[in-house]
Design an enzyme around this catalytic site. Structure first.
Site, PDB file in Angstrom:
ATOM      1  N   HIS A 175      42.635  67.901 -18.171  1.00 24.55           N
ATOM      2  CA  HIS A 175      43.647  68.923 -17.939  1.00 24.55           C
ATOM      3  C   HIS A 175      44.379  69.188 -19.249  1.00 24.55           C
ATOM      4  O   HIS A 175      44.161  68.469 -20.237  1.00 24.55           O
ATOM      5  CB  HIS A 175      44.647  68.481 -16.860  1.00 24.55           C
ATOM      6  CG  HIS A 175      45.230  67.125 -17.078  1.00 24.55           C
ATOM      7  ND1 HIS A 175      46.078  66.844 -18.123  1.00 24.55           N
ATOM      8  CD2 HIS A 175      45.069  65.958 -16.406  1.00 24.55           C
ATOM      9  CE1 HIS A 175      46.425  65.582 -18.070  1.00 24.55           C
ATOM     10  NE2 HIS A 175      45.814  64.998 -17.048  1.00 24.55           N
TER      11      HIS A 175
HETATM   12  P1  TYD Z   1      47.217  62.555 -13.546  1.00 17.85           P
HETATM   13  O1  TYD Z   1      48.066  62.840 -14.730  1.00 17.85           O
HETATM   14  O2  TYD Z   1      46.645  63.706 -12.794  1.00 17.85           O
HETATM   15  O3  TYD Z   1      46.050  61.555 -13.921  1.00 17.85           O
HETATM   16  P2  TYD Z   1      44.876  61.793 -14.967  1.00 17.85           P
HETATM   17  O4  TYD Z   1      45.145  60.858 -16.094  1.00 17.85           O
HETATM   18  O5  TYD Z   1      43.598  61.483 -14.287  1.00 17.85           O
HETATM   19  O6  TYD Z   1      44.942  63.208 -15.381  1.00 17.85           O
HETATM   20  O7  TYD Z   1      48.060  61.654 -12.540  1.00 17.85           O
HETATM   21  C1  TYD Z   1      47.488  61.074 -11.379  1.00 17.85           C
HETATM   22  C2  TYD Z   1      48.528  61.003 -10.301  1.00 17.85           C
HETATM   23  O8  TYD Z   1      49.596  60.148 -10.704  1.00 17.85           O
HETATM   24  C3  TYD Z   1      49.123  62.354 -10.001  1.00 17.85           C
HETATM   25  O9  TYD Z   1      48.910  62.644  -8.647  1.00 17.85           O
HETATM   26  C4  TYD Z   1      50.611  62.227 -10.200  1.00 17.85           C
HETATM   27  C5  TYD Z   1      50.845  60.782 -10.522  1.00 17.85           C
HETATM   28  N1  TYD Z   1      51.673  60.621 -11.731  1.00 17.85           N
HETATM   29  C6  TYD Z   1      53.027  60.382 -11.599  1.00 17.85           C
HETATM   30  O10 TYD Z   1      53.580  60.342 -10.492  1.00 17.85           O
HETATM   31  N2  TYD Z   1      53.780  60.202 -12.735  1.00 17.85           N
HETATM   32  C7  TYD Z   1      53.241  60.255 -13.973  1.00 17.85           C
HETATM   33  O11 TYD Z   1      53.955  60.079 -14.990  1.00 17.85           O
HETATM   34  C8  TYD Z   1      51.830  60.522 -14.109  1.00 17.85           C
HETATM   35  C9  TYD Z   1      51.182  60.618 -15.445  1.00 17.85           C
HETATM   36  C10 TYD Z   1      51.096  60.695 -12.954  1.00 17.85           C
END
Ligand code: TYD
Length: 136
Positions: free
Chosen positions: A50
């Site tokens: 993303h």
């Molecule tokens: P995401 O950033 O989508 O993970 P990836 O590294 O795979 O892109 O985050 C995964 C899930 O964790 C998302 O549903 C929201 C949660 N999340 C939080 O609640 N706080 C945070 O600081 C982060 C980074 C993620």
């Protein structure tokens, strides 16, 4: 991609074990609002995939290794992180994924904003259109 950079952190060598650190606004070019970490990643898994509209991040391989693959809408560049005394500064509006995690690797990430789902661009085509628009 111009502003992406590897930032070397201070390294206090000591025979009792080494120590590194960063402070708000000192070693990294933004105010830290949030810290999170990614761990226990099963072999072959990919995190990220993303872009962020506003947030800047600094990513360190505190333990083990992994690759950060960045795409600016035109080209892709891969950074391999494998030391705890440097990290990668990733400005906003870059598509990024984290992959090739070694066993027991630990990715520490500090962000310039609190968690906001609205800050995510999760569709690559939307990201690409946004970049194409801004390059016109
Ligand atoms: P995401 O950033 O989508 O993970 P990836 O590294 O795979 O892109 O985050 C995964 C899930 O964790 C998302 O549903 C929201 C949660 N999340 C939080 O609640 N706080 C945070 O600081 C982060 C980074 C993620």
């Amino acid at each position: 991609m111009n502003n992406v950079k590897i930032i070397e952190l201070p390294k206090i060598l000591d025979r009792r074990g080494n120590l590194s650190f960063f402070e708000n606004c000192n070693q990294i070019p933004f105010d830290i609002k949030r810290t999170y970490w990614i761990y226990d990643v099963p072999g072959g898994e990919i995190r990220g995939s993303h872009a962020f509209k506003k947030s800047h991040e600094f990513i360190i391989a505190l333990s083990g290794s992994f690759d950060v693959v960045l795409h600016d809408g035109t080209k892709e560049v891969k950074y391999s992180l494998n030391r705890s005394y440097y990290g990668l500064y990733v400005p906003n509006l870059l598509w990024r994924r984290l992959e090739n995690f070694s066993t027991n690797s630990l990715a520490l990430i500090v962000s310039s904003i609190g968690y906001e789902e609205d800050d995510y661009i999760r569709d690559f085509d939307s990201f690409k259109s946004l970049k194409d628009e801004s390059n016109k």
